[in-house]
Design a protein around this motif. Sequence first.
Motif, PDB file in Angstrom:
ATOM      1  N   LEU A  28       2.191  16.529  -6.908  1.00 30.88           N
ATOM      2  CA  LEU A  28       1.524  15.626  -5.961  1.00 30.88           C
ATOM      3  C   LEU A  28       2.332  15.510  -4.681  1.00 30.88           C
ATOM      4  CD1 LEU A  28       0.063  12.574  -7.926  1.00 30.88           C
ATOM      5  CD2 LEU A  28      -1.152  14.167  -6.442  1.00 30.88           C
ATOM      6  N   TYR A  29       3.637  15.321  -4.827  1.00 32.20           N
ATOM      7  CA  TYR A  29       4.530  15.218  -3.664  1.00 32.20           C
ATOM      8  C   TYR A  29       4.370  16.449  -2.779  1.00 32.20           C
ATOM      9  CZ  TYR A  29       8.882  14.316  -1.084  1.00 32.20           C
ATOM     10  OH  TYR A  29       9.812  14.066  -0.112  1.00 32.20           O
ATOM     11  N   GLU A  30       4.455  17.614  -3.396  1.00 30.36           N
ATOM     12  CA  GLU A  30       4.394  18.869  -2.645  1.00 30.36           C
ATOM     13  C   GLU A  30       3.026  19.108  -2.009  1.00 30.36           C
ATOM     14  OE1 GLU A  30       5.780  21.682  -5.577  1.00 30.36           O
ATOM     15  OE2 GLU A  30       7.889  21.271  -5.099  1.00 30.36           O
ATOM     16  N   SER A  31       1.973  18.517  -2.568  1.00 27.38           N
ATOM     17  CA  SER A  31       0.617  18.718  -2.044  1.00 27.38           C
ATOM     18  C   SER A  31       0.357  17.948  -0.751  1.00 27.38           C
ATOM     19  CB  SER A  31      -0.420  18.290  -3.088  1.00 27.38           C
ATOM     20  OG  SER A  31      -0.523  16.870  -3.142  1.00 27.38           O
ATOM     21  N   GLY A  32       1.143  16.898  -0.500  1.00 26.32           N
ATOM     22  CA  GLY A  32       0.922  16.079   0.692  1.00 26.32           C
ATOM     23  C   GLY A  32      -0.347  15.242   0.601  1.00 26.32           C
ATOM     24  N   PHE A  33      -0.779  14.938  -0.614  1.00 23.36           N
ATOM     25  CA  PHE A  33      -2.043  14.232  -0.853  1.00 23.36           C
ATOM     26  C   PHE A  33      -2.168  12.924  -0.076  1.00 23.36           C
ATOM     27  CE2 PHE A  33       0.730  11.860  -3.493  1.00 23.36           C
ATOM     28  CZ  PHE A  33       0.124  10.625  -3.699  1.00 23.36           C
ATOM     29  N   TRP A  34      -1.049  12.263   0.189  1.00 22.68           N
ATOM     30  CA  TRP A  34      -1.062  10.947   0.829  1.00 22.68           C
ATOM     31  C   TRP A  34      -1.445  10.998   2.310  1.00 22.68           C
ATOM     32  CZ3 TRP A  34       3.264  13.780  -0.235  1.00 22.68           C
ATOM     33  CH2 TRP A  34       4.029  14.157   0.876  1.00 22.68           C
ATOM     34  N   LYS A  35      -1.362  12.172   2.910  1.00 26.65           N
ATOM     35  CA  LYS A  35      -1.570  12.294   4.353  1.00 26.65           C
ATOM     36  C   LYS A  35      -2.956  11.832   4.800  1.00 26.65           C
ATOM     37  CE  LYS A  35       1.859  15.924   4.787  1.00 26.65           C
ATOM     38  NZ  LYS A  35       2.109  17.349   5.015  1.00 26.65           N
ATOM     39  N   SER A  36      -3.933  11.902   3.938  1.00 24.00           N
ATOM     40  CA  SER A  36      -5.292  11.480   4.303  1.00 24.00           C
ATOM     41  C   SER A  36      -5.593  10.052   3.826  1.00 24.00           C
ATOM     42  CB  SER A  36      -6.320  12.451   3.708  1.00 24.00           C
ATOM     43  OG  SER A  36      -6.256  12.425   2.289  1.00 24.00           O
ATOM     44  N   MET A  37      -4.606   9.370   3.263  1.00 27.81           N
ATOM     45  CA  MET A  37      -4.814   8.017   2.725  1.00 27.81           C
ATOM     46  C   MET A  37      -4.444   6.960   3.760  1.00 27.81           C
ATOM     47  SD  MET A  37      -3.059   8.648  -1.015  1.00 27.81           S
ATOM     48  CE  MET A  37      -3.569   7.141  -1.817  1.00 27.81           C
ATOM     49  N   SER A  38      -5.072   5.804   3.645  1.00 23.74           N
ATOM     50  CA  SER A  38      -4.707   4.662   4.484  1.00 23.74           C
ATOM     51  C   SER A  38      -3.366   4.102   4.003  1.00 23.74           C
ATOM     52  CB  SER A  38      -5.772   3.568   4.376  1.00 23.74           C
ATOM     53  OG  SER A  38      -5.761   2.988   3.081  1.00 23.74           O
ATOM     54  N   HIS A  39      -2.745   3.283   4.832  1.00 22.05           N
ATOM     55  CA  HIS A  39      -1.488   2.660   4.416  1.00 22.05           C
ATOM     56  C   HIS A  39      -1.703   1.840   3.145  1.00 22.05           C
ATOM     57  CE1 HIS A  39      -0.186   3.444   8.641  1.00 22.05           C
ATOM     58  NE2 HIS A  39       0.869   3.835   7.959  1.00 22.05           N
ATOM     59  N   ARG A  40      -2.780   1.080   3.086  1.00 21.33           N
ATOM     60  CA  ARG A  40      -3.048   0.260   1.897  1.00 21.33           C
ATOM     61  C   ARG A  40      -3.208   1.133   0.654  1.00 21.33           C
ATOM     62  NH1 ARG A  40      -3.657  -4.421   0.002  1.00 21.33           N
ATOM     63  NH2 ARG A  40      -5.089  -4.939  -1.653  1.00 21.33           N
ATOM     64  N   ASP A  41      -3.960   2.220   0.762  1.00 20.45           N
ATOM     65  CA  ASP A  41      -4.156   3.105  -0.390  1.00 20.45           C
ATOM     66  C   ASP A  41      -2.834   3.729  -0.839  1.00 20.45           C
ATOM     67  OD1 ASP A  41      -6.853   2.520  -0.486  1.00 20.45           O
ATOM     68  OD2 ASP A  41      -7.472   4.351   0.554  1.00 20.45           O
ATOM     69  N   ARG A  42      -2.005   4.111   0.114  1.00 16.69           N
ATOM     70  CA  ARG A  42      -0.680   4.661  -0.227  1.00 16.69           C
ATOM     71  C   ARG A  42       0.143   3.625  -0.979  1.00 16.69           C
ATOM     72  NH1 ARG A  42       1.029   7.308   5.634  1.00 16.69           N
ATOM     73  NH2 ARG A  42      -0.559   8.945   5.631  1.00 16.69           N
ATOM     74  N   ALA A  43       0.172   2.402  -0.433  1.00 12.16           N
ATOM     75  CA  ALA A  43       0.964   1.334  -1.047  1.00 12.16           C
ATOM     76  C   ALA A  43       0.456   1.019  -2.449  1.00 12.16           C
ATOM     77  CB  ALA A  43       0.930   0.085  -0.171  1.00 12.16           C
ATOM     78  N   MET A  44      -0.850   0.893  -2.600  1.00 13.99           N
ATOM     79  CA  MET A  44      -1.429   0.559  -3.907  1.00 13.99           C
ATOM     80  C   MET A  44      -1.168   1.669  -4.923  1.00 13.99           C
ATOM     81  SD  MET A  44      -2.752  -2.468  -3.838  1.00 13.99           S
ATOM     82  CE  MET A  44      -3.908  -2.509  -5.200  1.00 13.99           C
ATOM     83  N   PHE A  45      -1.341   2.909  -4.509  1.00  7.11           N
ATOM     84  CA  PHE A  45      -1.105   4.013  -5.434  1.00  7.11           C
ATOM     85  C   PHE A  45       0.348   4.023  -5.903  1.00  7.11           C
ATOM     86  CE2 PHE A  45       0.595   8.201  -6.263  1.00  7.11           C
ATOM     87  CZ  PHE A  45      -0.246   8.648  -7.269  1.00  7.11           C
ATOM     88  N   GLN A  46       1.265   4.044  -4.936  1.00  9.12           N
ATOM     89  CA  GLN A  46       2.668   4.233  -5.291  1.00  9.12           C
ATOM     90  C   GLN A  46       3.286   3.012  -5.963  1.00  9.12           C
ATOM     91  OE1 GLN A  46       4.555   7.428  -4.954  1.00  9.12           O
ATOM     92  NE2 GLN A  46       5.247   6.115  -6.592  1.00  9.12           N
ATOM     93  N   MET A  47       2.848   1.825  -5.604  1.00  9.16           N
ATOM     94  CA  MET A  47       3.437   0.613  -6.193  1.00  9.16           C
ATOM     95  C   MET A  47       3.139   0.511  -7.683  1.00  9.16           C
ATOM     96  SD  MET A  47       5.349  -1.756  -4.932  1.00  9.16           S
ATOM     97  CE  MET A  47       6.369  -2.094  -6.336  1.00  9.16           C
ATOM     98  N   PHE A  48       2.064   1.152  -8.132  1.00  7.79           N
ATOM     99  CA  PHE A  48       1.695   1.084  -9.544  1.00  7.79           C
ATOM    100  C   PHE A  48       1.979   2.385 -10.287  1.00  7.79           C
ATOM    101  CE2 PHE A  48      -0.509  -2.388  -7.551  1.00  7.79           C
ATOM    102  CZ  PHE A  48      -0.294  -3.419  -8.456  1.00  7.79           C
TER     103      PHE A  48
END
Length: 99
Positions: A9-29
Motif C-alpha cells: 500500500l505504501y509503495e502504491s501511493g494510494f493515499w495521494k487521491s484521498m482527502s486529509h480526513r480520509d487519510r487520517a481516518m484510514f491510518q489512525m485505525f
Amino acid sequence: MTQDEAISLYESGFWKSMSHRDRAMFQMFERRLCMPFSVFHEAIEKTLGRPVFTHEFGLNREGLQKELMCEAPAPTMEEIMNLIPAEKRLIVAVSGSES
C-alpha cells in the motif's frame, strides 16, 4: 493487515487521491503505517484543526481516535504535556524575540 500488505500500500501511493480526513481516518485505525508519517501527521492536524504532537500518536492513540470520531473533545495543552512521564518532561517556554 500484514507487513507485506502495508508495504505494498505504501509503495502504491494510494493515499495521494484521498482527502486529509480520509487519510487520517484510514491510518489512525490501522496499526501498520501505510503512508509516509509526514503525510499522516499533516492529515490528522488538518482534520482535527490543531497541532498534534508526535508523542500523542504513541501515548494517546485511543484519544486521537475518539477525537477523530467526534466522541471526545481535543485535549488541553496541559493534558497533552502530562502524557509525558514527569521524570522525562522538560518544557522550555520562550517568549518574544530579542533584536
